[in-house]
Motif scaffolding. Structure first.
Motif, PDB file in Angstrom:
ATOM      1  N   ARG A 105       0.919  -1.024  -0.001  1.00  0.00           N
ATOM      2  CA  ARG A 105       0.049   0.005  -0.190  1.00  0.00           C
ATOM      3  C   ARG A 105       0.920   1.272   0.092  1.00  0.00           C
ATOM      4  N   ALA A 106       1.855   1.203   0.769  1.00  0.00           N
ATOM      5  CA  ALA A 106       3.058   2.290   0.733  1.00  0.00           C
ATOM      6  C   ALA A 106       3.465   2.637  -0.712  1.00  0.00           C
ATOM      7  N   ARG A 107       3.597   1.736  -1.390  1.00  0.00           N
ATOM      8  CA  ARG A 107       4.195   2.033  -2.661  1.00  0.00           C
ATOM      9  C   ARG A 107       3.269   2.374  -3.575  1.00  0.00           C
ATOM     10  N   ARG A 135       0.529   4.262  -2.671  1.00  0.00           N
ATOM     11  CA  ARG A 135       0.328   5.566  -2.442  1.00  0.00           C
ATOM     12  C   ARG A 135       1.382   6.678  -2.486  1.00  0.00           C
ATOM     13  N   GLY A 136       2.657   6.045  -2.937  1.00  0.00           N
ATOM     14  CA  GLY A 136       3.430   6.871  -3.320  1.00  0.00           C
ATOM     15  C   GLY A 136       4.406   7.407  -2.090  1.00  0.00           C
ATOM     16  N   MET A 137       4.582   6.528  -0.993  1.00  0.00           N
ATOM     17  CA  MET A 137       5.270   6.949   0.181  1.00  0.00           C
ATOM     18  C   MET A 137       6.722   7.032  -0.252  1.00  0.00           C
ATOM     19  N   GLY A 138       7.377   7.856   0.484  1.00  0.00           N
ATOM     20  CA  GLY A 138       8.976   8.215   0.122  1.00  0.00           C
ATOM     21  C   GLY A 138       9.680   7.091   0.032  1.00  0.00           C
ATOM     22  N   ASP A 167      12.666   6.528   0.962  1.00  0.00           N
ATOM     23  CA  ASP A 167      13.172   6.158   2.149  1.00  0.00           C
ATOM     24  C   ASP A 167      12.410   5.357   3.367  1.00  0.00           C
ATOM     25  N   ASP A 168      11.234   5.630   3.301  1.00  0.00           N
ATOM     26  CA  ASP A 168      10.214   4.762   4.164  1.00  0.00           C
ATOM     27  C   ASP A 168      10.023   3.508   3.643  1.00  0.00           C
ATOM     28  N   VAL A 169       9.854   3.402   2.438  1.00  0.00           N
ATOM     29  CA  VAL A 169       9.576   2.231   1.433  1.00  0.00           C
ATOM     30  C   VAL A 169      10.894   1.407   1.866  1.00  0.00           C
TER      31      VAL A 169
END
Length: 390
Positions: free
Chosen positions: A211-213, A215-218, A220-222
């Motif tokens: 989901r993070a990918r 939603r375009g999470m940063g 570094d966080d990914v």
């Protein structure tokens, strides 16, 4: 299974045996000492005093000896009739010895009259014979009592030591069984419950990462989430699984040989391994016979693990050889490697080896670390097996 009546019968039989042995010790000790005194007195009167007194020379040696033997027989007979061997207090022992000595002294003087040692003894002669006879009998009886009491004390101490040894052995077996139970429970918990929870956490992390990918999470966080998932997966697959194996080796329930095969199977392929097992060990390790206990298997596996760990830690070995044999109820485990030359200053210091040696000592075994045949090191252990392995 023993019953209370069986136990009572065994106790009574043991007590009767003890009394019988006490009686034999008392009577035999008394008789030997009294006969020695009697023979010495007869020889002294015949060949020493007779030279200065014609009256003594007229009395045959055998008459004197016979009267002394009669005293010994009476003394032993009275002690047996009084059941003096049952005495447990000192004053009772003294009373028995004094009474038996008095009766034996009277009997000796009567035998002297009967055998012609004295025809019409004077008061001084009678007094001398009575006093000497009583002293001879009392000393002999006292020595017999002392021998019986000494043996009785030694028997009590021996049985107490035996009972203590049995209690220690039972306690040690109980601790071994409890250790195995705890190891098995923790290993199953690590392998089952903890791994299952880690699998669920990994699945949830995978979902969060996806989901993070989306939603375009940063980046570094990914990347951090991906690192956490990778570390968690390695912990589950390597650390938790290895900890479970250390607590309770794989295939240990199937036998010692299967557990060692599983252990050697995890050695890097660059190291050649060899497992040599004698027919005697295979017979004992048959899972259908249940001859080797789980605690014995576990301890033998620990020896091999320690040998393999030392081989990997203290030098690059190209081959490892594990040999198992049994003789006279003792399991012999040998682990040898062809690594660097044996250095006692280094090879003898691992705390794991020292702890393993102490553990083997507790069960009557021993552990020896020595140089290999040409180079490397050899770890050998001797483990006494239970009654079923004899």
């Amino acid at each position: 299974m023993t019953t209370p009546s069986t136990d009572s019968a065994a106790v009574l039989a043991l007590q009767r045996g003890d009394l019988r042995r006490d009686q034999i010790t008392l009577l035999r000790g008394t008789a030997i000492v009294a006969l020695g005194y009697g023979l010495g007195a007869a020889l002294q009167l015949t060949y020493v005093f007779a030279a200065d007194s014609p009256a003594w020379a007229s009395v045959p040696f055998w008459s004197r000896l016979a009267s002394n033997i009669a005293e010994v027989a009476i003394l032993v007979g009275v002690l047996a009739a009084f059941q003096a061997h049952r005495a447990t207090r000192v004053w009772w022992m003294v009373a028995f010895v004094v009474s038996a000595s008095a009766v034996a002294t009277v009997g000796r003087f009567g035998a002297q009259l009967l055998f012609g040692v004295h025809e019409d003894p004077s008061a001084a002669v009678r007094e001398a014979e009575v006093v000497s006879g009583f002293i001879l009998a009392a000393i002999s009886g006292g020595i017999g009592m002392w021998a019986m009491a000494t043996r009785r004390v030694a028997r009590v101490r021996t049985r107490e030591s035996t009972r203590n040894a049995v209690h220690v052995e039972v306690a040690l077996k109980a601790l071994e069984q409890e250790e195995i139970r705890v190891r098995r429970a923790v290993a199953e918990g690590l392998h089952g419950t903890l791994q299952s929870k880690l699998v669920l956490v990994d699945a949830r992390l995978a979902d969060v990462l996806a989901r993070a990918r989306e939603r375009g999470m940063g980046a570094d966080d990914v990347e951090s989430l991906a690192w956490v998932r990778t570390e968690l997966d390695e912990t589950r697959e390597i650390d938790v699984r290895e900890m479970s194996r250390l607590l309770y080796p794989d295939r240990l329930e199937l036998g010692l040989v299967p557990a060692l095969r599983a252990l050697l199977g995890r050695i890097p392929a660059s190291i050649a391994t060899r497992l040599a097992v004698s027919d005697a060990v295979r017979t004992l390790d048959d899972p259908t016979a249940c001859t080797l206990t789980v605690s014995e298997r576990l301890l033998a596996v620990r020896v091999v693990e320690e040998g393999l760990t030392n081989a990997l830690k203290h030098g690059p070995a190209s081959s490892l050889a594990v040999e198992l044999d049994v003789a006279d109820g003792v399991l012999h485990v040998r682990v040898e490697n062809d690594g660097e030359l044996y250095d006692p200053a280094v090879a003898g210091t691992p705390s794991g080896t020292a702890r393993l040696g102490m553990r083997l000592n507790l069960v009557g075994g021993r552990l020896v670390l020595s140089p290999g045949a040409e180079k490397g090191a050899r770890l050998e252990a001797w483990l006494p097996l239970g009654a079923g392995a004899q």
